[in-house]
Design a protein around this motif. Structure first.
Motif, PDB file in Angstrom:
ATOM      1  N   LEU A  24       0.633  -1.080   0.428  1.00  0.00           N
ATOM      2  CA  LEU A  24      -0.690  -0.265   0.246  1.00  0.00           C
ATOM      3  C   LEU A  24       0.582   1.223   0.301  1.00  0.00           C
ATOM      4  O   LEU A  24       0.254   2.494  -0.790  1.00  0.00           O
ATOM      5  N   TYR A  25       2.287   1.214   0.574  1.00  0.00           N
ATOM      6  CA  TYR A  25       3.174   2.186   0.778  1.00  0.00           C
ATOM      7  C   TYR A  25       3.736   2.708  -0.770  1.00  0.00           C
ATOM      8  O   TYR A  25       3.226   3.580  -1.287  1.00  0.00           O
ATOM      9  N   GLY A  26       3.870   1.219  -1.465  1.00  0.00           N
ATOM     10  CA  GLY A  26       4.566   1.254  -2.401  1.00  0.00           C
ATOM     11  C   GLY A  26       3.312   2.287  -3.185  1.00  0.00           C
ATOM     12  O   GLY A  26       3.186   2.775  -4.470  1.00  0.00           O
ATOM     13  N   ALA A  27       1.721   1.059  -3.649  1.00  0.00           N
ATOM     14  CA  ALA A  27       1.481   1.912  -4.849  1.00  0.00           C
ATOM     15  C   ALA A  27       1.088   3.592  -4.156  1.00  0.00           C
ATOM     16  O   ALA A  27      -0.283   4.103  -5.288  1.00  0.00           O
ATOM     17  N   ALA A  28       0.684   3.937  -2.992  1.00  0.00           N
ATOM     18  CA  ALA A  28       0.529   5.374  -2.537  1.00  0.00           C
ATOM     19  C   ALA A  28       1.345   5.895  -4.011  1.00  0.00           C
ATOM     20  O   ALA A  28       1.130   6.885  -4.132  1.00  0.00           O
ATOM     21  N   GLN A  29       3.029   5.801  -3.873  1.00  0.00           N
ATOM     22  CA  GLN A  29       3.810   6.725  -4.482  1.00  0.00           C
ATOM     23  C   GLN A  29       3.387   6.536  -6.392  1.00  0.00           C
ATOM     24  O   GLN A  29       4.148   7.199  -7.385  1.00  0.00           O
ATOM     25  N   LEU A  43      -3.230   0.664  -8.932  1.00  0.00           N
ATOM     26  CA  LEU A  43      -5.002   0.147  -8.963  1.00  0.00           C
ATOM     27  C   LEU A  43      -4.481  -1.080  -8.278  1.00  0.00           C
ATOM     28  O   LEU A  43      -4.689  -1.581  -7.020  1.00  0.00           O
ATOM     29  N   PHE A  44      -3.935  -1.970  -8.694  1.00  0.00           N
ATOM     30  CA  PHE A  44      -3.922  -2.765  -9.099  1.00  0.00           C
ATOM     31  C   PHE A  44      -2.418  -3.416  -7.857  1.00  0.00           C
ATOM     32  O   PHE A  44      -3.007  -4.635  -6.772  1.00  0.00           O
ATOM     33  N   VAL A  45      -1.909  -2.926  -7.348  1.00  0.00           N
ATOM     34  CA  VAL A  45      -0.898  -3.174  -6.340  1.00  0.00           C
ATOM     35  C   VAL A  45      -2.089  -2.522  -5.372  1.00  0.00           C
ATOM     36  O   VAL A  45      -2.076  -3.201  -4.047  1.00  0.00           O
ATOM     37  N   THR A  46      -3.230  -1.571  -5.335  1.00  0.00           N
ATOM     38  CA  THR A  46      -3.363  -1.478  -3.436  1.00  0.00           C
ATOM     39  C   THR A  46      -4.477  -2.241  -3.440  1.00  0.00           C
ATOM     40  O   THR A  46      -4.518  -2.589  -2.606  1.00  0.00           O
TER      41      THR A  46
END
Length: 166
Positions: A24-29, A43-46
């Motif tokens: 989620l931290y990585g997806a925020a980037q 989106l898919f990472v989230t």
């Protein structure tokens, strides 16, 4: 701790939740949406990160309730494998080669053919004895994925490059 009571493996749900949090931290980037397709790279990472956090919490509830985690037959209490259970190199190498096949096949053969080869190779490595069914299953899944991503606006190259004009 009294004898006969095994410690609760809190590290398992903690690890799953932590991994979900890292995703989620990585997806925020990353961007969650794209102006062209509406689906961004994050989106898919989230979605996967949220799923891992939810599954980690559910696993934590199981640990809190004292549900015993049993090892598969042939494994010890902490997952160690009996000495007689050795890694079979043939299936392992077949699985690795199958997963590396897209590096060579994708541009020349296209997504559906590559998916068929990968699916059939990994299925064979896991013991499947139905190569025709595996190839067809992989090809159908690959074709569906190609059309879905094409519909989203993601370019995976030509459907079957061997049949397209040069």
């Amino acid at each position: 701790m009294s004898a006969g009571v095994s410690p609760r493996p809190w590290w398992v749900p903690g690890g799953v939740i932590a991994f979900g949090g890292i995703m989620l931290y990585g997806a925020a980037q990353l961007g969650q949406s794209d102006a062209h397709s509406g689906v961004g790279p994050g989106l898919f990472v989230t979605i996967i990160g949220i799923a891992l956090v939810v599954l980690g919490v559910a696993l934590g509830v199981q640990v809190a309730r004292g549900v015993a985690f049993t090892s598969p037959e042939g494994e010890g209490e902490y997952g160690e494998v009996d000495d007689e259970d050795r890694t079979h190199r043939g299936p392992l190498l077949l699985a690795i080669a199958s997963l590396a096949a897209p590096l060579v096949l994708m541009q020349a053969a296209g997504f559906p053919v590559t998916a068929a080869v990968v699916f059939a190779g990994v299925a064979r490595a896991f013991g499947s004895r139905r190569p025709v069914v595996d190839i067809l299953t992989g090809a159908v899944l690959g074709a569906v994925a190609w059309f879905f991503f094409n519909w989203l606006g993601v370019n995976l190259g030509p459907f079957l490059p061997l049949l397209s004009e040069r």
